[in-house]
Motif scaffolding. Structure first.
Motif, mmCIF file in Angstrom:
data_model
loop_
_atom_site.group_PDB
_atom_site.id
_atom_site.type_symbol
_atom_site.label_atom_id
_atom_site.label_comp_id
_atom_site.label_asym_id
_atom_site.label_seq_id
_atom_site.Cartn_x
_atom_site.Cartn_y
_atom_site.Cartn_z
ATOM 1 N N ASP A 1 37.904 42.670 52.083
ATOM 2 C CA ASP A 1 38.817 42.462 50.960
ATOM 3 C C ASP A 1 38.108 42.151 49.644
ATOM 4 O OD1 ASP A 1 41.195 42.953 52.399
ATOM 5 O OD2 ASP A 1 41.194 40.898 53.161
ATOM 6 N N ASP A 2 36.799 42.370 49.575
ATOM 7 C CA ASP A 2 36.117 42.297 48.284
ATOM 8 C C ASP A 2 36.577 43.459 47.408
ATOM 9 O OD1 ASP A 2 34.674 40.027 48.818
ATOM 10 O OD2 ASP A 2 32.757 41.051 49.142
ATOM 11 N N PHE B 1 35.303 40.656 42.829
ATOM 12 C CA PHE B 1 36.343 39.652 43.052
ATOM 13 C C PHE B 1 36.407 39.336 44.543
ATOM 14 C CE2 PHE B 1 37.826 42.125 39.352
ATOM 15 C CZ PHE B 1 37.960 41.117 38.422
ATOM 16 N N ARG B 2 36.439 38.051 44.860
ATOM 17 C CA ARG B 2 36.518 37.623 46.270
ATOM 18 C C ARG B 2 37.493 36.459 46.372
ATOM 19 N NH1 ARG B 2 30.895 36.760 49.019
ATOM 20 N NH2 ARG B 2 31.037 39.044 49.020
ATOM 21 N N GLY B 3 38.133 36.348 47.529
ATOM 22 C CA GLY B 3 39.058 35.242 47.740
ATOM 23 C C GLY B 3 40.400 35.464 47.075
ATOM 24 N N THR B 4 40.778 36.726 46.885
ATOM 25 C CA THR B 4 42.050 37.034 46.243
ATOM 26 C C THR B 4 43.211 36.663 47.157
ATOM 27 O OG1 THR B 4 40.993 38.885 45.081
ATOM 28 C CG2 THR B 4 43.395 38.895 45.171
ATOM 29 N N ASP B 5 44.302 36.197 46.569
ATOM 30 C CA ASP B 5 45.509 35.842 47.306
ATOM 31 C C ASP B 5 45.941 36.998 48.217
ATOM 32 O OD1 ASP B 5 48.093 34.108 47.513
ATOM 33 O OD2 ASP B 5 48.806 36.111 46.989
ATOM 34 N N LYS B 6 46.277 36.681 49.479
ATOM 35 C CA LYS B 6 46.604 37.712 50.475
ATOM 36 C C LYS B 6 47.781 38.576 50.052
ATOM 37 C CE LYS B 6 43.432 36.724 53.481
ATOM 38 N NZ LYS B 6 42.332 37.706 53.767
ATOM 39 N N GLU B 7 48.797 37.951 49.458
ATOM 40 C CA GLU B 7 49.966 38.712 49.023
ATOM 41 C C GLU B 7 49.587 39.719 47.945
ATOM 42 O OE1 GLU B 7 54.325 37.877 46.932
ATOM 43 O OE2 GLU B 7 53.327 36.273 48.071
ATOM 44 N N LYS B 8 48.700 39.296 47.036
ATOM 45 C CA LYS B 8 48.259 40.193 45.971
ATOM 46 C C LYS B 8 47.411 41.335 46.542
ATOM 47 C CE LYS B 8 47.979 38.339 42.143
ATOM 48 N NZ LYS B 8 47.654 37.401 41.044
ATOM 49 N N LEU B 9 46.609 41.029 47.577
ATOM 50 C CA LEU B 9 45.802 42.067 48.209
ATOM 51 C C LEU B 9 46.679 43.147 48.835
ATOM 52 C CD1 LEU B 9 43.016 39.950 49.949
ATOM 53 C CD2 LEU B 9 42.715 41.496 48.015
ATOM 54 N N VAL B 10 47.767 42.724 49.477
ATOM 55 C CA VAL B 10 48.696 43.681 50.075
ATOM 56 C C VAL B 10 49.266 44.607 49.004
ATOM 57 C CG1 VAL B 10 50.928 43.943 51.237
ATOM 58 C CG2 VAL B 10 49.293 42.210 52.037
#
Length: 296
Positions: free
Chosen positions: A53-54, A110-119
């Protein structure tokens, strides 16, 4: 949308060699999403160990390459896009700031992005890639093609809003790998990039950096997957491509010498071997940007 945008979702490769992906650069901006595998990403003299998820945004001009571990599936999504195509769209929408992350942050992870935003980001990339692959290029002015291009533009602006939000959040600085070997490589790469258009040998690099030639060559290959001379020639080809595109008045001989080649014959032979096209054909082609090999 041809040269305007090139989108690919969840590409998967299992490579047999560290040299499967080459150093390259391009004029397009880039959004890179790492889904999984064991991979380092090299941008200029920075070496990043990637995590799931990077997200990396790049201006594209800096030499970069993926360095996946052989035998392990490497999965990523990549979008390259032309800022010239996009800027008028953003100006018409009164949101030209959406390109700021690419202009101001340049090459950023970018690392550690909010899971909802990643989706949301992954779904937008998927939709853009799906639409991009089915664009009716042979009927560019048809209603169907214009509607599909409009869909892609709309989805892409939505994606840029997400990237802009990420860039305005507090960035977590992801330190490059700092081993002794990498420290040496971080000295070698800038030196080559500054002097590639001069006559360079392994001896001259080693002497200028006060390193053992054999040790220097071994660690560079170990860290980057390329020999020093392969990297040097990549820099020269990259410069030649730039000169061929931006300075059409320069002769092939002038381009060769300004790129660090000893003569035009050597340049033409090497260029054709690398690009599968002659320098003149590259310059005259209507699809110049397509020859910036897509290999991430």
């Amino acid at each position: 949308m041809d040269e305007k945008i090139n989108a690919n979702y969840r590409l998967v490769d299992t490579v047999n060699s560290h040299e499967a992906f080459s150093y390259h650069s391009h004029e397009q901006y880039e959004i890179y999403y790492f889904h999984g595998g064991n991979c380092k990403f090299l941008i200029g003299d920075h070496i990043y160990p990637l995590q799931e998820d990077d997200i990396i945004i790049m201006n594209g001009l800096t030499l970069h390459r993926a360095y996946p571990e052989p035998g392990i599936p490497y999965e990523r999504s990549v979008i390259e896009f032309s800022s010239e195509w996009l800027r008028p769209i953003l100006i018409n929408l009164n949101v030209p700031e959406l390109l700021n992350p690419f202009n101001q942050l340049s090459n950023t992870l970018f690392r550690g992005t909010d899971k909802e935003k990643l989706v949301e980001i992954k779904e937008l990339i998927r939709k853009i890639a799906c639409k991009d692959q089915t664009t009716l290029l042979d009927k560019e002015n048809s209603v169907e093609s214009r509607l599909r291009n409009g869909e892609i533009s709309t989805l892409f602006v939505q994606l840029l809003f997400k990237i802009y939000e990420l860039s305005n959040q507090q960035l977590v600085k992801i330190p490059p790998i700092e081993t002794e070997k990498n420290t040496h490589v971080k000295r070698i790469i800038p030196w080559i990039e500054k002097n590639f258009n001069s006559s360079i040998t392994l001896d001259s690099i080693a002497a200028n950096l006060n390193l053992s030639k054999y040790h220097m060559a071994r660690i560079f290959k170990e860290v980057t997957g390329f020999t020093i001379m392969q990297y040097l020639m990549t820099c020269r080809i990259n410069r030649a491509k730039y000169l061929l595109e931006i300075h059409p008045g320069k002769s092939i001989h002038e381009v060769a010498l300004e790129s660090g080649f000893e003569d035009s014959s050597h340049f033409s032979r090497f260029f054709r071997k690398q690009m599968n096209i002659t320098p003149s054909e590259y310059r005259n082609s209507r699809a110049i940007r397509k020859h910036s090999a897509y290999s991430k």
